[in-house]
Design a protein around this motif. Structure first.
Motif, PDB file in Angstrom:
ATOM      1  N   SER A 202       4.533   8.990  -3.861  1.00  0.00           N
ATOM      2  CA  SER A 202       3.997   8.136  -2.810  1.00  0.00           C
ATOM      3  C   SER A 202       5.065   7.127  -2.436  1.00  0.00           C
TER       4      SER A 202
ATOM      5  N   THR B 207       1.667   5.565   0.806  1.00  0.00           N
ATOM      6  CA  THR B 207       1.373   6.781   1.554  1.00  0.00           C
ATOM      7  C   THR B 207       1.948   7.956   0.766  1.00  0.00           C
TER       8      THR B 207
ATOM      9  N   ASP C 220       4.558   1.409   1.699  1.00  0.00           N
ATOM     10  CA  ASP C 220       4.611   1.227   3.155  1.00  0.00           C
ATOM     11  C   ASP C 220       5.571   0.110   3.569  1.00  0.00           C
ATOM     12  N   ASN C 221       5.831  -0.864   2.670  1.00  0.00           N
ATOM     13  CA  ASN C 221       6.729  -1.951   3.043  1.00  0.00           C
ATOM     14  C   ASN C 221       8.170  -1.700   2.611  1.00  0.00           C
TER      15      ASN C 221
ATOM     16  N   SER D 215       0.854  -1.183   0.000  1.00  0.00           N
ATOM     17  CA  SER D 215       0.000   0.000   0.000  1.00  0.00           C
ATOM     18  C   SER D 215       0.896   1.241   0.000  1.00  0.00           C
TER      19      SER D 215
END
Lengths: 233, 194, 179
Positions: free
Chosen positions: C74, C56, C77-78, C54
């Motif tokens: 962006s 951010t 997230d990982n 995903s």
């Protein structure tokens, strides 16, 4: 009202694009694949039919002076509805046609039919007028799309038909179409603006040729009949 | 900023010409290009209205429609604004600049249904242009229209004397010559400012 | 005078009815439109940065120097890398593209979101044809020194190819500048 006559008028003798020569911007701009052509044609067909029905239904209660403003508001309303629905449910078509969907508002076909036909005719007649004029428009778009796509890219039904895993219809515009010949040999220029102008020009010329020929035939037949009559006398 | 404006103007006038590459405004383009001077009048009127419409529609969209969450009314609002604007411009010119009115007067009502005008305001929204960029895009788009229609009108004046097949009489020959002018405009398509 | 009032009222009423209908339609379509757009963005992002889960969004203040060309950055997230949305001029107007940058600051994939390139030539860069796919694949693993000679450029669309290569280099520089 004679539906048969309306049908003939919409498709041939009073075809919006080929004979009345209106609504040409979108006709030339988006007819690069069958998907676009069919989508645009059906959108116009739906909007035109709805507008025709509403305009003829309210034709007696609207004041003469502001009728055009009211037509425009009604048309803009239907166009926005179709635009929103396409964005929500067929996003590929919406992004392919882009600004030409909202621009249906200023497409002379719709306001022209409202002014010339629906103002004076009943709801039923206007409904059929919308359908047949819309069909006439769609047919022209289809012919243009098929010709430009086939000669330009060598495919048929681009965006709409996919044959990689058997014949199926794609509504997301991803289908590559049926390959007739390799795209490398296509006249790519026909898919560019140049091709839009040229194809429409040639199409109208063919139409004029056909109409003139049939008119001449009729004339000759009438003349022959007259002469026959004279001989008999 | 300046770079942006130059690139927008060059794009609107030559590379992405409203008529020859975006097909916006074809009806008046084909209808009003019989003579060079009518074409010029129409072109000037279009520049005027496109510039004004871009400015007003941008303001209304940014300060009224978007804050109120009414973006779905854009098409409806824009067409009404354009229609009202054309009327206002007509009345204003009639009273205060009669000489300009007599030159442009007959073209003004036709502009309401010119899809280049509605097209430019919709494109301004779609491309997220700011106020200055919108106005520049409107005006230069109009200049592109003027260039196209004047060039084409002079081509058409010559075509009248040409010998073409009978069935091409009228619109078809006009479209075919427009195709050739569009071909010339394709030459600009590689242009870019680095 | 009475007539003017009557006309205004009629016009106003019709506008009100149309707006109300549009409002209702908008309520129905708002949800699907948003879902469509979110899905489309997510799909485009995952296509250019395959191992991400995903995303951010990064605060635009962090790349203010690149504001004119970069719309959005962006971060995955990982920690798989970044996805950058960039707009630049192609041969026929602006091109909007998503570029995936992996954690080694190399290009992980590109996807053209919006363009107005010449159909048949520049359009190939964004198309799903074999040629378009191999064009886009040739960007994978390249760093900021990328030029048009490093990629499988499209014949007849040199300007589009050059512009895309330049934009990818610019994006990698922007992400590096984030620190």
């Amino acid at each position: 009202m004679n539906i048969k006559k309306q049908f003939k008028e919409g498709l041939i003798t009073n075809n919006p694009v080929l004979v009345q020569q209106i609504g040409m911007c979108a006709t030339m701009a988006i007819t690069t694949s069958l998907f676009n052509g069919l989508g645009m044609g059906l959108s116009v067909l739906i909007i035109l039919t709805c507008c025709n029905v509403v305009v003829s239904a309210i034709r007696k209660i609207i004041p003469e002076e502001i009728r055009l403003a009211i037509f425009v508001v009604v048309i803009a309303g239907f166009v926005t509805i179709v635009d929103l629905l396409l964005q929500a449910f067929i996003p590929a078509l919406s992004s392919a046609l882009g600004v030409f969907i909202p621009l249906i508002v200023v497409n002379c076909i719709i306001i022209g039919r409202a002014e010339a036909f629906c103002q004076k005719n009943t709801v039923g007649a206007s409904f059929f007028d919308g359908i047949f004029q819309g069909l006439g428009y769609t047919c022209v778009l289809l012919i243009m799309s098929i010709v430009r796509e086939l000669l330009g890219k060598g495919t048929f039904g681009g965006g709409l038909i996919d044959v990689t895993e058997g014949l199926r219809f794609t509504l997301d515009g991803s289908g590559a179409g049926i390959k007739i010949f390799s795209g490398e040999y296509g006249a790519k220029i026909l898919t560019m603006p140049f091709g839009g102008f040229l194809t429409l020009g040639v199409l109208i010329a063919v139409m004029q040729y056909a109409l003139k020929k049939s008119a001449r035939k009729k004339e000759l037949a009438a003349k022959a009949a007259k002469e026959e009559k004279e001989v008999e006398e | 900023m300046l770079f942006n404006i130059i690139s927008i103007s060059l794009g609107a006038i030559l590379i992405n010409n409203f008529i020859f590459s975006q097909f916006l405004g074809c009806c008046p383009f084909l209808g009003c290009s019989n003579k060079t001077d009518t074409a010029f009048g129409m072109g000037v009127a279009v520049i005027f209205v496109m510039g004004m419409a871009s400015a007003i529609c941008w303001l209304i969209d940014t300060y009224i429609l978007v804050p109120l969450g009414l973006a779905f009314l854009e098409t409806l609002a824009f067409i009404l604004i354009i229609a009202a604007l054309v009327q206002l411009v007509e009345m204003f010119l009639k009273k205060s600049v009669p000489s300009l009115y007599s030159a442009l007067g007959i073209y003004l009502p036709l502009i309401t249904t010119n899809c280049a005008v509605l097209g430019v305001v919709l494109l301004n929204v779609q491309n997220h242009y700011n106020f200055i960029e919108s106005v520049v895009y409107g005006i230069t788009g109009g200049i592109g229209f003027l260039l196209a229609i004047v060039l084409f009108a002079s081509v058409r004046e010559r075509v009248q004397f040409a010998d073409y097949p009978e069935c091409f009489e009228g619109f078809p020959i006009c479209l075919v010559s427009a195709a050739l002018v569009a071909l010339a405009f394709m030459g600009f398509s590689g242009m870019q400012i680095f | 005078m009475n007539k003017v009032i009557k006309l205004t009222v009629v016009l106003f009423l019709i506008c009100a009815i149309v707006s109300a209908v549009l409002g209702a339609v908008n309520e129905v379509t708002k949800g699907p439109i948003e879902t469509q757009q979110r899905e489309k963005t997510e799909k485009a992002y995952k296509a250019v940065l395959p191992y991400a889960d995903s995303f951010t969004e990064i605060d635009p203040a962090a790349y203010v120097a690149y504001k004119s060309t970069i719309n959005k950055i962006s971060v995955a997230d990982n920690g798989a890398g970044y996805v950058v949305e960039t707009t630049f001029s192609g041969a026929q107007g602006s091109i909007t593209m998503a570029v995936g940058i992996d954690s080694d600051m190399r290009c992980a994939g590109i996807s053209i979101i919006k363009h107005s390139e010449t159909s048949g030539l520049g359009e190939v860069a964004a198309s799903s044809s074999e040629r378009g796919v191999s064009f886009r694949k040739s960007f994978i693993g390249k760093d900021e020194t990328i030029t048009v000679h490093d990629i499988d450029a499209i014949t007849g669309a040199t300007i589009t190819s050059k512009a895309v290569a330049g934009a990818v280099a610019n994006v990698i520089n922007a992400v590096k500048a984030l620190g």
